[in-house]
Design a protein around this motif. Structure first.
Motif, PDB file in Angstrom:
ATOM      1  N   VAL A  83      52.381 -29.216  46.990  1.00 54.64           N
ATOM      2  CA  VAL A  83      52.726 -29.025  48.397  1.00 54.64           C
ATOM      3  C   VAL A  83      51.455 -28.673  49.167  1.00 54.64           C
ATOM      4  O   VAL A  83      50.445 -28.287  48.575  1.00 54.64           O
ATOM      5  CB  VAL A  83      53.770 -27.901  48.590  1.00 54.64           C
ATOM      6  CG1 VAL A  83      55.091 -28.258  47.922  1.00 54.64           C
ATOM      7  CG2 VAL A  83      53.250 -26.568  48.036  1.00 54.64           C
ATOM      8  N   MET A  84      51.536 -28.791  50.502  1.00 53.70           N
ATOM      9  CA  MET A  84      50.394 -28.424  51.335  1.00 53.70           C
ATOM     10  C   MET A  84      50.875 -27.862  52.671  1.00 53.70           C
ATOM     11  O   MET A  84      50.888 -28.536  53.692  1.00 53.70           O
ATOM     12  CB  MET A  84      49.471 -29.621  51.559  1.00 53.70           C
ATOM     13  CG  MET A  84      48.167 -29.246  52.256  1.00 53.70           C
ATOM     14  SD  MET A  84      47.019 -30.638  52.397  1.00 53.70           S
ATOM     15  CE  MET A  84      46.388 -30.661  50.732  1.00 53.70           C
ATOM     16  N   PRO A  85      51.272 -26.589  52.685  1.00 52.67           N
ATOM     17  CA  PRO A  85      51.699 -25.949  53.939  1.00 52.67           C
ATOM     18  C   PRO A  85      50.541 -25.318  54.685  1.00 52.67           C
ATOM     19  O   PRO A  85      49.437 -25.140  54.148  1.00 52.67           O
ATOM     20  CB  PRO A  85      52.657 -24.863  53.440  1.00 52.67           C
ATOM     21  CG  PRO A  85      52.054 -24.450  52.124  1.00 52.67           C
ATOM     22  CD  PRO A  85      51.465 -25.709  51.525  1.00 52.67           C
ATOM     23  N   LEU A  86      50.807 -24.970  55.940  1.00 58.85           N
ATOM     24  CA  LEU A  86      49.890 -24.141  56.709  1.00 58.85           C
ATOM     25  C   LEU A  86      50.714 -23.150  57.514  1.00 58.85           C
ATOM     26  O   LEU A  86      51.842 -23.435  57.918  1.00 58.85           O
ATOM     27  CB  LEU A  86      48.990 -24.989  57.614  1.00 58.85           C
ATOM     28  CG  LEU A  86      49.655 -25.975  58.575  1.00 58.85           C
ATOM     29  CD1 LEU A  86      49.711 -25.376  59.978  1.00 58.85           C
ATOM     30  CD2 LEU A  86      48.901 -27.288  58.598  1.00 58.85           C
ATOM     31  N   ALA A  87      50.159 -21.958  57.697  1.00 54.11           N
ATOM     32  CA  ALA A  87      50.873 -20.908  58.418  1.00 54.11           C
ATOM     33  C   ALA A  87      50.764 -21.125  59.922  1.00 54.11           C
ATOM     34  O   ALA A  87      49.746 -21.611  60.431  1.00 54.11           O
ATOM     35  CB  ALA A  87      50.311 -19.541  58.054  1.00 54.11           C
ATOM     36  N   LEU A  88      51.823 -20.758  60.625  1.00 53.03           N
ATOM     37  CA  LEU A  88      51.858 -20.818  62.085  1.00 53.03           C
ATOM     38  C   LEU A  88      51.467 -19.461  62.679  1.00 53.03           C
ATOM     39  O   LEU A  88      51.541 -18.432  61.991  1.00 53.03           O
ATOM     40  CB  LEU A  88      53.264 -21.180  62.548  1.00 53.03           C
ATOM     41  CG  LEU A  88      53.751 -22.594  62.212  1.00 53.03           C
ATOM     42  CD1 LEU A  88      55.243 -22.717  62.484  1.00 53.03           C
ATOM     43  CD2 LEU A  88      52.969 -23.630  63.002  1.00 53.03           C
ATOM     44  N   ARG A 143      55.868 -21.275  58.866  1.00 52.27           N
ATOM     45  CA  ARG A 143      54.961 -22.291  58.349  1.00 52.27           C
ATOM     46  C   ARG A 143      55.462 -23.688  58.701  1.00 52.27           C
ATOM     47  O   ARG A 143      56.648 -23.890  58.983  1.00 52.27           O
ATOM     48  CB  ARG A 143      54.812 -22.169  56.837  1.00 52.27           C
ATOM     49  CG  ARG A 143      56.089 -22.444  56.035  1.00 52.27           C
ATOM     50  CD  ARG A 143      56.157 -23.866  55.516  1.00 52.27           C
ATOM     51  NE  ARG A 143      57.449 -24.189  54.926  1.00 52.27           N
ATOM     52  CZ  ARG A 143      58.430 -24.777  55.573  1.00 52.27           C
ATOM     53  NH1 ARG A 143      58.286 -25.072  56.849  1.00 52.27           N
ATOM     54  NH2 ARG A 143      59.575 -25.066  54.976  1.00 52.27           N
ATOM     55  N   VAL A 144      54.549 -24.641  58.694  1.00 57.93           N
ATOM     56  CA  VAL A 144      54.925 -26.041  58.607  1.00 57.93           C
ATOM     57  C   VAL A 144      54.325 -26.580  57.313  1.00 57.93           C
ATOM     58  O   VAL A 144      53.291 -26.083  56.847  1.00 57.93           O
ATOM     59  CB  VAL A 144      54.451 -26.887  59.811  1.00 57.93           C
ATOM     60  CG1 VAL A 144      55.179 -26.479  61.071  1.00 57.93           C
ATOM     61  CG2 VAL A 144      52.949 -26.814  59.993  1.00 57.93           C
ATOM     62  N   ASN A 145      54.961 -27.581  56.765  1.00 61.50           N
ATOM     63  CA  ASN A 145      54.457 -28.204  55.558  1.00 61.50           C
ATOM     64  C   ASN A 145      53.849 -29.538  55.936  1.00 61.50           C
ATOM     65  O   ASN A 145      54.549 -30.428  56.426  1.00 61.50           O
ATOM     66  CB  ASN A 145      55.609 -28.389  54.554  1.00 61.50           C
ATOM     67  CG  ASN A 145      55.110 -28.710  53.158  1.00 61.50           C
ATOM     68  OD1 ASN A 145      53.979 -28.372  52.818  1.00 61.50           O
ATOM     69  ND2 ASN A 145      55.926 -29.357  52.369  1.00 61.50           N
ATOM     70  N   GLY A 175      42.768 -21.249  59.637  1.00 60.60           N
ATOM     71  CA  GLY A 175      41.905 -22.419  59.648  1.00 60.60           C
ATOM     72  C   GLY A 175      42.015 -23.313  58.447  1.00 60.60           C
ATOM     73  O   GLY A 175      41.198 -24.228  58.284  1.00 60.60           O
ATOM     74  N   HIS A 176      43.029 -23.086  57.595  1.00 58.02           N
ATOM     75  CA  HIS A 176      43.159 -23.849  56.350  1.00 58.02           C
ATOM     76  C   HIS A 176      44.607 -24.275  56.108  1.00 58.02           C
ATOM     77  O   HIS A 176      45.551 -23.632  56.566  1.00 58.02           O
ATOM     78  CB  HIS A 176      42.711 -23.016  55.143  1.00 58.02           C
ATOM     79  CG  HIS A 176      41.263 -22.651  55.157  1.00 58.02           C
ATOM     80  ND1 HIS A 176      40.780 -21.611  55.931  1.00 58.02           N
ATOM     81  CD2 HIS A 176      40.196 -23.177  54.510  1.00 58.02           C
ATOM     82  CE1 HIS A 176      39.466 -21.522  55.744  1.00 58.02           C
ATOM     83  NE2 HIS A 176      39.091 -22.456  54.890  1.00 58.02           N
ATOM     84  N   ALA A 177      44.753 -25.357  55.356  1.00 59.30           N
ATOM     85  CA  ALA A 177      46.020 -25.698  54.731  1.00 59.30           C
ATOM     86  C   ALA A 177      45.939 -25.251  53.275  1.00 59.30           C
ATOM     87  O   ALA A 177      44.850 -25.182  52.692  1.00 59.30           O
ATOM     88  CB  ALA A 177      46.276 -27.198  54.811  1.00 59.30           C
ATOM     89  N   LEU A 178      47.084 -24.930  52.697  1.00 56.37           N
ATOM     90  CA  LEU A 178      47.127 -24.408  51.331  1.00 56.37           C
ATOM     91  C   LEU A 178      47.580 -25.515  50.383  1.00 56.37           C
ATOM     92  O   LEU A 178      48.723 -25.972  50.444  1.00 56.37           O
ATOM     93  CB  LEU A 178      48.107 -23.233  51.252  1.00 56.37           C
ATOM     94  CG  LEU A 178      48.327 -22.618  49.867  1.00 56.37           C
ATOM     95  CD1 LEU A 178      47.059 -21.914  49.388  1.00 56.37           C
ATOM     96  CD2 LEU A 178      49.499 -21.639  49.896  1.00 56.37           C
ATOM     97  N   ILE A 196      59.333 -22.321  45.710  1.00 51.98           N
ATOM     98  CA  ILE A 196      58.478 -21.202  46.120  1.00 51.98           C
ATOM     99  C   ILE A 196      57.523 -21.559  47.251  1.00 51.98           C
ATOM    100  O   ILE A 196      56.730 -20.718  47.692  1.00 51.98           O
ATOM    101  CB  ILE A 196      57.689 -20.672  44.901  1.00 51.98           C
ATOM    102  CG1 ILE A 196      57.186 -19.242  45.154  1.00 51.98           C
ATOM    103  CG2 ILE A 196      56.531 -21.637  44.539  1.00 51.98           C
ATOM    104  CD1 ILE A 196      56.680 -18.538  43.934  1.00 51.98           C
ATOM    105  N   LEU A 197      57.597 -22.763  47.773  1.00 50.61           N
ATOM    106  CA  LEU A 197      56.686 -23.188  48.835  1.00 50.61           C
ATOM    107  C   LEU A 197      56.646 -22.188  49.988  1.00 50.61           C
ATOM    108  O   LEU A 197      55.575 -21.745  50.403  1.00 50.61           O
ATOM    109  CB  LEU A 197      57.103 -24.568  49.343  1.00 50.61           C
ATOM    110  CG  LEU A 197      56.263 -25.278  50.414  1.00 50.61           C
ATOM    111  CD1 LEU A 197      56.643 -26.748  50.443  1.00 50.61           C
ATOM    112  CD2 LEU A 197      56.409 -24.700  51.809  1.00 50.61           C
TER     113      LEU A 197
END
Length: 389
Positions: free
Chosen positions: A44-49, A29-31, A187-190, A175-176
């Motif tokens: 927080v707002m991560p997205l998966a790679l 992931r990147v945050n 297609g989303h950020a969390l 827990i991020l």
């Protein structure tokens, strides 16, 4: 897909002399924003790679856990489930502490997990601040959950894996990373509240707006277990105690100056300033994305980097150079991502600038005498999933 990933089933058969029961994967992931806020119960707002840790697995009926990775030296590591104990109590299995810790965490929580043979292959860079350890943990947890019919939902799976990292491996992370690996969607950020794990999938299709998000791996490896990470967590806890709040997430932005005046330790003051303002930056980013103002996110990212560099002191010269060069060449914003002390930075920019910024970064690193960085696009991808029927 890499050649090693494509050949995973063959490797499982070669190593264990039997067929796997399935394959599972969890991403790095990147945050996007929200750094060192998760263990302060913040946002927080991560997205998966698209980079994936893949595991092939099969059950055993003898209480033995065998783990093997194509990315690690040393061959198969064999462990007895009943004999598992945290690193602090003498576990000396190296990388195997992560999958072993997940099995230990599941069993400690009362889940009936038996033995297994596990073979891992990963395209998630290690030491790059892209959460390779959480990808390893969550892929393990998902495989064991499926193999033994535990029925865990994704937040519960993330909690199990976070406990493995905290209590078994000994890294006091929030827990991020585990929630990102388990719960992100394509297609989303969390957008995640780490206090109650309320979450929202935020559409994040930069290509529609002619934008790109680059990841720049500086190749400066970091080790979160070396004490620097833990020292910052202790400092944040000291700040919360001095202010009489449960966690720094409870300090309001409009009361920050008054709060800082009540803290004597200048280092703790800096930590508190970062966490409170970083939580506000997450709120700014979600508001901008909801309003369709994606380009305005860039300066917020750069402000976050300055805070991580100056207040939290977790940057390094290579990361600072990425931000400086990218912004100078016209990027909308940039910042380090991950725990820090090395690793990666992200750059938000117009797609027409990608090649120019990439070339400028490679040149700047060469002129500074640094190893050439690896630059690739962050495409919001799916979280953990079963890969074969």
């Amino acid at each position: 897909m890499s050649a090693t990933t494509a050949g995973g089933a063959f490797r499982f058969r070669e190593i264990y002399e039997r067929e796997p029961e399935g394959a599972w994967g969890a991403p790095g992931r990147v945050n996007l924003i929200g750094e060192h806020t998760d263990y302060n119960e913040g946002f927080v707002m991560p997205l998966a790679l698209p980079h994936l840790c893949r595991v092939e697995a099969a059950r055993r009926d003898d209480g033995v856990l065998r783990v093997h990775s194509s990315d690690q030296p040393g061959g198969v590591v064999e462990l007895t489930l009943d004999g598992l104990a945290p690193v602090a109590e003498g576990f000396a299995g190296g990388w195997a502490a992560y999958p072993a810790g997940v099995a230990w965490s599941l069993r400690t929580a009362g889940h009936r997990v038996g033995g297994a043979d596990l073979h891992f292959e990963s395209t998630v860079p290690t030491g790059a601040g892209l959460s390779s350890s959480a990808a390893l943990e969550v892929s393990t947890g998902l495989a064991l959950d499926d193999l033994y019919g535990l029925g865990l939902d994704r937040p519960s799976l993330a909690e199990v894996c976070r406990r493995a990292e905290n209590e078994f491996v000994g890294v006091p992370s929030g827990i991020l990373d585990q929630m990102a690996a388990a719960c992100c969607t394509e297609g989303h950020a969390l957008y995640l509240d780490t206090r109650d794990l309320q979450r929202r999938q935020v559409p994040f299709d930069l290509a529609l707006e002619g934008l790109r998000l680059l990841v720049v791996d500086t190749r400066v490896t970091h080790e979160l277990g070396d004490g620097a990470y833990a020292e910052r967590r202790r400092g944040c806890e000291a700040g919360a105690a001095a202010l009489g709040v449960r966690a720094l997430r409870d300090v309001p932005l409009d009361g920050l100056d008054e709060a800082l005046g009540r803290i004597e330790d200048p280092v703790v003051r800096r930590y508190v300033h970062h966490v409170v303002t970083e939580n506000d930056r997450v709120r700014q980013v979600i508001a901008l994305l909801d309003a369709g103002e994606t380009r305005a996110v860039g300066p917020v990212l750069t402000a976050g980097h300055r805070s991580l560099r100056d207040d939290f002191a977790v940057s390094c010269p290579e990361l600072d150079l990425v931000v400086e060069v990218a912004v100078d060449r016209g990027a909308l914003g940039a910042r380090m991502t991950g725990g820090g002390f090395g690793g990666s930075a992200i750059v938000l920019l117009d797609e027409v600038l990608v090649d120019d910024v990439r070339e400028a970064l490679v040149l700047a690193f060469a002129e500074a005498g640094y190893a050439e960085p690896e630059v690739f696009e962050a495409v919001p991808s799916a979280g953990a999933r079963r890969l074969t029927p």
